[in-house]
Write an enzyme that holds these catalytic residues in place. Sequence first.
Site, PDB file in Angstrom:
ATOM      1  N   ARG A   1      -3.035   6.424   0.256  1.00 24.81           N
ATOM      2  CA  ARG A   1      -3.513   7.577   1.019  1.00 24.81           C
ATOM      3  C   ARG A   1      -2.546   8.223   1.990  1.00 24.81           C
ATOM      4  O   ARG A   1      -2.873   9.249   2.570  1.00 24.81           O
ATOM      5  CB  ARG A   1      -4.793   7.184   1.764  1.00 24.81           C
ATOM      6  CG  ARG A   1      -5.943   6.976   0.810  1.00 24.81           C
ATOM      7  CD  ARG A   1      -7.129   6.437   1.529  1.00 24.81           C
ATOM      8  NE  ARG A   1      -6.771   5.192   2.189  1.00 24.81           N
ATOM      9  CZ  ARG A   1      -7.563   4.518   2.997  1.00 24.81           C
ATOM     10  NH1 ARG A   1      -8.743   4.983   3.266  1.00 24.81           N
ATOM     11  NH2 ARG A   1      -7.169   3.393   3.539  1.00 24.81           N
TER      12      ARG A   1
ATOM     13  N   ARG B   1       0.813  -1.218   0.000  1.00 24.20           N
ATOM     14  CA  ARG B   1       0.000   0.000   0.000  1.00 24.20           C
ATOM     15  C   ARG B   1       0.851   1.274   0.000  1.00 24.20           C
ATOM     16  O   ARG B   1       0.449   2.293   0.566  1.00 24.20           O
ATOM     17  CB  ARG B   1      -0.965   0.028   1.184  1.00 24.20           C
ATOM     18  CG  ARG B   1      -1.962  -1.109   1.207  1.00 24.20           C
ATOM     19  CD  ARG B   1      -2.944  -0.983   0.054  1.00 24.20           C
ATOM     20  NE  ARG B   1      -4.049  -1.916   0.204  1.00 24.20           N
ATOM     21  CZ  ARG B   1      -5.238  -1.564   0.675  1.00 24.20           C
ATOM     22  NH1 ARG B   1      -5.494  -0.348   1.004  1.00 24.20           N
ATOM     23  NH2 ARG B   1      -6.181  -2.474   0.773  1.00 24.20           N
TER      24      ARG B   1
ATOM     25  N   ASP C   1      -6.668  -2.667  -7.517  1.00 27.37           N
ATOM     26  CA  ASP C   1      -7.272  -3.222  -6.310  1.00 27.37           C
ATOM     27  C   ASP C   1      -7.625  -4.676  -6.568  1.00 27.37           C
ATOM     28  O   ASP C   1      -7.830  -5.063  -7.721  1.00 27.37           O
ATOM     29  CB  ASP C   1      -8.523  -2.451  -5.881  1.00 27.37           C
ATOM     30  CG  ASP C   1      -8.928  -2.821  -4.469  1.00 27.37           C
ATOM     31  OD1 ASP C   1      -8.370  -2.260  -3.512  1.00 27.37           O
ATOM     32  OD2 ASP C   1      -9.781  -3.724  -4.303  1.00 27.37           O
TER      33      ASP C   1
ATOM     34  N   ARG D   1      -6.388  12.040  -6.643  1.00 32.08           N
ATOM     35  CA  ARG D   1      -7.594  11.221  -6.529  1.00 32.08           C
ATOM     36  C   ARG D   1      -8.824  12.021  -6.081  1.00 32.08           C
ATOM     37  O   ARG D   1      -9.926  11.468  -6.042  1.00 32.08           O
ATOM     38  CB  ARG D   1      -7.354  10.099  -5.503  1.00 32.08           C
ATOM     39  CG  ARG D   1      -6.663   8.826  -6.001  1.00 32.08           C
ATOM     40  CD  ARG D   1      -7.615   7.900  -6.756  1.00 32.08           C
ATOM     41  NE  ARG D   1      -8.985   7.980  -6.289  1.00 32.08           N
ATOM     42  CZ  ARG D   1      -9.447   7.406  -5.199  1.00 32.08           C
ATOM     43  NH1 ARG D   1      -8.679   6.661  -4.463  1.00 32.08           N
ATOM     44  NH2 ARG D   1     -10.706   7.546  -4.849  1.00 32.08           N
TER      45      ARG D   1
ATOM     46  N   TYR E   1     -15.091 -11.194   0.306  1.00 39.26           N
ATOM     47  CA  TYR E   1     -15.813  -9.971  -0.087  1.00 39.26           C
ATOM     48  C   TYR E   1     -17.083 -10.297  -0.860  1.00 39.26           C
ATOM     49  O   TYR E   1     -18.129  -9.670  -0.669  1.00 39.26           O
ATOM     50  CB  TYR E   1     -14.908  -9.053  -0.923  1.00 39.26           C
ATOM     51  CG  TYR E   1     -13.883  -8.338  -0.068  1.00 39.26           C
ATOM     52  CD1 TYR E   1     -14.274  -7.324   0.804  1.00 39.26           C
ATOM     53  CD2 TYR E   1     -12.545  -8.690  -0.098  1.00 39.26           C
ATOM     54  CE1 TYR E   1     -13.349  -6.688   1.611  1.00 39.26           C
ATOM     55  CE2 TYR E   1     -11.610  -8.059   0.700  1.00 39.26           C
ATOM     56  CZ  TYR E   1     -12.017  -7.056   1.552  1.00 39.26           C
ATOM     57  OH  TYR E   1     -11.107  -6.432   2.360  1.00 39.26           O
TER      58      TYR E   1
END
Length: 365
Positions: free
Chosen positions: A47, A43, A92, A56, A167
């Site tokens: 962010r 990652r 992703d 973004r 998921y």
Amino acid sequence: MTTETTGTAARDGDSRPGGPADSPFIRACRRRPTPHTPVWFMRQAGRSLPEYREIRASVPMLESCRRPELVTEITLQPVRRHGVDAAILFSDIVVPVAAAGVDLDIVPGTGPVVAEPIRTAADVQRIRPITREDVPYVDEAVRQLVVELGDTPLIGFAGAPFTLASYLVEGGPSRTHAKTKALMYGDEELWHALCDRLAEVTLAFLRVQIEAGVSAVQLFDSWAGALSEADYRRYVLPHSTAVLSGLAHAGVPRIHFGVGTAELLGAMGEAGADVVGVDWRTPLDVATGRIGADKAVQGNLDPCVLLAPWPVVEAEVRRILEQGRAAPGHVFNLGHGVLPETDPEVLTRVVALVHELSSRRADQG
Ligand SMILES: Cc1c2[nH]c(c1CCC(=O)O)Cc1[nH]c(c(CCC(=O)O)c1C)Cc1[nH]c(c(CCC(=O)O)c1C)Cc1[nH]c(c(C)c1CCC(=O)O)C2
């Protein structure tokens, strides 16, 4: 260079000095000597970086994964800023599943959310096999990136069948994976049908990335640690093996990662990995004892440690470098992804420290 010559066969023998196949990262994955311990962060593209948040700001997550110029820029951001030894494709784990026809979104602060969860045989049929034509933006982004990155290797990735199934069956993130396990224990045939299909999609997605030029792949089975070793072997290992062993002749190292997998490390290596990812709960020397001396290891720094004062970070980096020496190859990384609140300056300092400490040791022989 033509498309043919950038294919896997060409890259297999491509360890010309200075090329990505001869980089410290790929050498460590292959258990070869390195001038320093390579480092990258799961990652790393995301962010924690202000330049990421800016780019973004007005583009939804899934859409940004489908715009090659954005994927290229976001993938390059941490390489420029931190001087890491590898880039990881910005994408992703649910991107190929969406391309396979599943209606889903990535909701900020929540994660993947599936409109109609997969719980029946008919639902499984809704997951179509995919080809490069279903993910042209990934193919294009990887090709652009390989040119931009030059000698820095690019890591491709995908989600493993169990983590994807979680998921899809839950409909979103879950702490207990209760619905997933209920299906797994309650209807073993349907479970295997679902995971067969997910393994097929994952394998196709990784092949697209390899054909386009990634130098290594990582299979994220982030939530596999929710299972006992016996259940992992029965319900999950055959499917992750189908993916990783399916890439045995693809010419790129394969990394297999999960969280809370202390009991599963040996089995995860058996799935066909060259490198096994280790979270912060198991020291790398202990992990190597479980995985075996024929595989490299990656990971172990608790992402939360990066929020502590620098002397704490430094002591942990030193410990991990020391314990990593027990393995035949060591890639420095976190035990899970970078937390959004991490100060990017700390990541840059960690890269410099890993390089400094490990190259000093290499100099001393
Ligand atoms: C489980 C999982 C997912 N996605 C991924 C995993 C496996 C790794 C892990 O265990 O963390 C993998 C992933 N997701 C992303 C990457 C990019 C490459 C990288 O820098 O590592 C990678 C490798 C981008 C992303 N994927 C996501 C973001 C955040 C999107 C945003 O900026 O709002 C990024 C940068 C969204 C996402 N997607 C997912 C989650 C749990 C989330 C976070 C939800 C949230 O807290 O907002 C599913």
